[in-house]
Design a protein around this motif. Structure first.
Motif, PDB file in Angstrom:
ATOM      1  N   ALA A 147       0.793  -1.133  -0.145  1.00  0.00           N
ATOM      2  CA  ALA A 147      -0.213  -0.086   0.032  1.00  0.00           C
ATOM      3  C   ALA A 147       0.955   1.284  -0.099  1.00  0.00           C
ATOM      4  CB  ALA A 147      -0.764   0.115   1.195  1.00  0.00           C
ATOM      5  N   LEU A 148       1.899   1.174   0.613  1.00  0.00           N
ATOM      6  CA  LEU A 148       2.778   2.327   0.764  1.00  0.00           C
ATOM      7  C   LEU A 148       3.541   2.750  -0.653  1.00  0.00           C
ATOM      8  CD1 LEU A 148       4.628   1.678   4.143  1.00  0.00           C
ATOM      9  CD2 LEU A 148       3.200   3.681   3.752  1.00  0.00           C
ATOM     10  N   ASP A 149       3.887   1.469  -1.185  1.00  0.00           N
ATOM     11  CA  ASP A 149       4.422   1.545  -2.528  1.00  0.00           C
ATOM     12  C   ASP A 149       3.518   2.191  -3.532  1.00  0.00           C
ATOM     13  OD1 ASP A 149       6.646   0.998  -4.683  1.00  0.00           O
ATOM     14  OD2 ASP A 149       5.031  -0.181  -5.251  1.00  0.00           O
ATOM     15  N   ARG A 150       2.221   1.957  -3.445  1.00  0.00           N
ATOM     16  CA  ARG A 150       1.177   2.056  -4.446  1.00  0.00           C
ATOM     17  C   ARG A 150       0.915   3.691  -4.290  1.00  0.00           C
ATOM     18  NH1 ARG A 150      -4.324  -1.628  -5.395  1.00  0.00           N
ATOM     19  NH2 ARG A 150      -4.267  -1.167  -7.837  1.00  0.00           N
ATOM     20  N   GLY A 152       3.191   6.004  -3.313  1.00  0.00           N
ATOM     21  CA  GLY A 152       4.491   6.346  -3.298  1.00  0.00           C
ATOM     22  C   GLY A 152       4.911   7.149  -2.057  1.00  0.00           C
ATOM     23  N   LEU A 153       4.895   6.214  -1.117  1.00  0.00           N
ATOM     24  CA  LEU A 153       5.425   6.738   0.413  1.00  0.00           C
ATOM     25  C   LEU A 153       6.385   5.558   0.903  1.00  0.00           C
ATOM     26  CD1 LEU A 153       2.385   7.966   2.706  1.00  0.00           C
ATOM     27  CD2 LEU A 153       4.163   9.275   1.425  1.00  0.00           C
ATOM     28  N   THR A 154       7.038   4.956  -0.042  1.00  0.00           N
ATOM     29  CA  THR A 154       7.802   3.720   0.396  1.00  0.00           C
ATOM     30  C   THR A 154       9.170   4.535   1.289  1.00  0.00           C
ATOM     31  OG1 THR A 154       7.329   2.220  -1.020  1.00  0.00           O
ATOM     32  CG2 THR A 154       9.292   2.148  -0.164  1.00  0.00           C
ATOM     33  N   ALA A 155       9.639   5.627   0.483  1.00  0.00           N
ATOM     34  CA  ALA A 155      10.922   6.183   1.072  1.00  0.00           C
ATOM     35  C   ALA A 155      10.657   6.957   2.272  1.00  0.00           C
ATOM     36  CB  ALA A 155      11.462   7.255   0.092  1.00  0.00           C
ATOM     37  N   ALA A 156       9.316   7.386   2.586  1.00  0.00           N
ATOM     38  CA  ALA A 156       9.097   7.864   3.862  1.00  0.00           C
ATOM     39  C   ALA A 156       8.299   7.255   4.696  1.00  0.00           C
ATOM     40  CB  ALA A 156       8.107   9.162   3.418  1.00  0.00           C
ATOM     41  N   ALA A 157       8.267   5.811   4.640  1.00  0.00           N
ATOM     42  CA  ALA A 157       7.482   4.797   5.585  1.00  0.00           C
ATOM     43  C   ALA A 157       7.902   4.917   6.784  1.00  0.00           C
ATOM     44  CB  ALA A 157       7.679   3.626   4.934  1.00  0.00           C
ATOM     45  N   GLY A 158       9.232   5.106   7.105  1.00  0.00           N
ATOM     46  CA  GLY A 158       9.934   5.280   8.527  1.00  0.00           C
ATOM     47  C   GLY A 158       9.780   6.455   9.319  1.00  0.00           C
ATOM     48  N   LYS A 159       9.317   7.390   8.673  1.00  0.00           N
ATOM     49  CA  LYS A 159       9.022   8.898   9.160  1.00  0.00           C
ATOM     50  C   LYS A 159       7.969   9.177   9.895  1.00  0.00           C
ATOM     51  CE  LYS A 159       9.337  13.540   7.417  1.00  0.00           C
ATOM     52  NZ  LYS A 159       9.598  14.452   6.182  1.00  0.00           N
ATOM     53  N   LYS A 160       8.007   9.721  11.059  1.00  0.00           N
ATOM     54  CA  LYS A 160       6.802   9.864  11.869  1.00  0.00           C
ATOM     55  C   LYS A 160       5.881  10.801  11.230  1.00  0.00           C
ATOM     56  CE  LYS A 160       9.326   9.536  16.567  1.00  0.00           C
ATOM     57  NZ  LYS A 160       8.707   8.114  16.556  1.00  0.00           N
ATOM     58  N   ALA A 161       4.704  10.410  11.324  1.00  0.00           N
ATOM     59  CA  ALA A 161       3.349  10.973  10.546  1.00  0.00           C
ATOM     60  C   ALA A 161       3.251  12.493  11.056  1.00  0.00           C
ATOM     61  CB  ALA A 161       2.069  10.271  11.006  1.00  0.00           C
ATOM     62  N   LYS A 162       3.641  12.779  12.173  1.00  0.00           N
ATOM     63  CA  LYS A 162       3.621  14.166  12.487  1.00  0.00           C
ATOM     64  C   LYS A 162       4.306  15.096  11.644  1.00  0.00           C
ATOM     65  CE  LYS A 162       6.868  13.911  16.488  1.00  0.00           C
ATOM     66  NZ  LYS A 162       6.840  14.022  17.829  1.00  0.00           N
TER      67      LYS A 162
END
Length: 336
Positions: A147-150, A152-162
């Motif tokens: 879902a992250l890849d779909r 375009g958030l794979t690169a930011a997946a480990g970043k805190k949502a805030k």
């Protein structure tokens, strides 16, 4: 996913009022149907007697200015609030009464995603997925990564949502709606906060989901967005439904604009005015206006006889914007 309706609410209608399909695999022609759906807050009528039909397999644009009742309607459809009167069916079942059967088959992004700011984007998805009783925990991480890849958030997946921007939060909310295959995807202003590239990517994703058989119900106040991606649309204003149907038919219901391309715009405008062409607009080497009731060939002849060097002449196809203005007499936000 939106929350489920609270228990202890109003009793479900009896069989004489609403026919409820006997299986969860209902394949009704319409995935959303409302009849007289109304929501009133005190003296304010937010949604007024809405009769809406969303065909299965469509990309359905729910169009209207901010404050027209779109989000209130979606919240009623998803069982987040109860209507004052009227009925709604989603996937063939009455809402909010059958929410526990309907909602696992629906992905939704409503009024922006609700995120845990202290968790990463990836961990937010894992938390969403763990709250879904139908989700297989053995494939949870793989589905979250997909879902992250779909979106375009794979690169930011480990970043805190805030620390996510508004556009990134929109993407993450959309990813949460896509954790499992859904029969219906409900998106409330999904391109809010996205840059032009992000908007194009979301539009492409919507088309892809529709080609896979998912019905997409997309609310927006952007005419350009609806016209580019939707097969069907409904127009809301001041809580009331103005029209609904295939996008091409809605646009065809409005008259297009007469145009003349010429270096002699002043002379062209004068001739067109003599023929009763209204709403004349001169911009660069083009003159446009409402088509007259006379034969267009006669207008073209008159232009040439007046010495106007005609390089282009005709009637442009009416747009969804033209249809909206013709129906409501109002302007609209048409930015893409």
């Amino acid at each position: 996913m939106p929350g489920r309706p609270e228990t202890g609410g109003p009793r479900a209608p009896d069989e004489r009022e609403v026919r409820v399909p006997s299986t969860s695999g209902d394949r009704t022609v319409s995935v959303i149907e409302t009849s007289g759906l109304t929501k009133r807050y005190g003296k304010h009528l937010a949604v007024d007697s809405l009769d809406l039909t969303v065909p299965r397999g469509s990309v359905f644009g729910f169009l209207g200015p901010n404050g027209s009742g779109k989000t209130t309607t979606i919240r009623m459809l998803m069982g987040l609030i109860e209507p004052t009167s009227g009925r709604a069916k989603v996937l063939g079942r009455p809402m909010p009464y059958d929410g526990r059967r309907v909602l696992p088959r629906v992905g939704a992004l409503i009024e922006g995603p609700a995120l845990y700011g202290f968790l990463s984007g990836r961990d937010n998805l894992l938390r969403y997925d763990s709250a879904d009783p139908t989700a297989d925990p053995r494939t949870r991480r793989a589905r979250a990564e997909a879902a992250l890849d779909r979106v375009g958030l794979t690169a930011a997946a480990g970043k805190k949502a805030k620390a996510y921007s508004l556009g990134m939060k929109q993407r993450l909310g959309l990813a949460a709606a896509l954790l499992q295959p859904r029969e219906l995807l409900v998106l409330d202003e999904p391109t809010n906060g996205l840059d032009p590239q992000g908007m194009r990517e979301i539009r492409s994703l919507v088309r892809e989901l529709a080609s896979d058989g998912t019905t997409v119900f997309l609310s927006s106040h952007l005419l350009d967005e609806i016209e580019q991606v939707c097969s069907h649309a409904a127009v809301m204003t001041r809580g009331r439904l103005i029209t609904q149907g295939p996008v091409a038919e809605l646009a065809a219901g409005a008259r297009g604009r007469l145009f003349v391309t010429t270096p002699d715009t002043a002379d062209a405008a004068r001739v067109l005015k003599e023929f009763g062409v209204a709403d004349l607009v001169v911009a660069d080497d083009r003159v446009t206006g409402e088509p007259p009731g006379t034969e267009l060939a006669d207008v073209n002849v008159a232009l040439v006889e007046a010495g106007v060097r005609v390089r282009g002449f005709g009637v442009e196809r009416a747009s969804l914007e033209d249809a909206f203005v013709a129906l409501t007499g109002e302007g609209f936000d048409v930015a893409g």
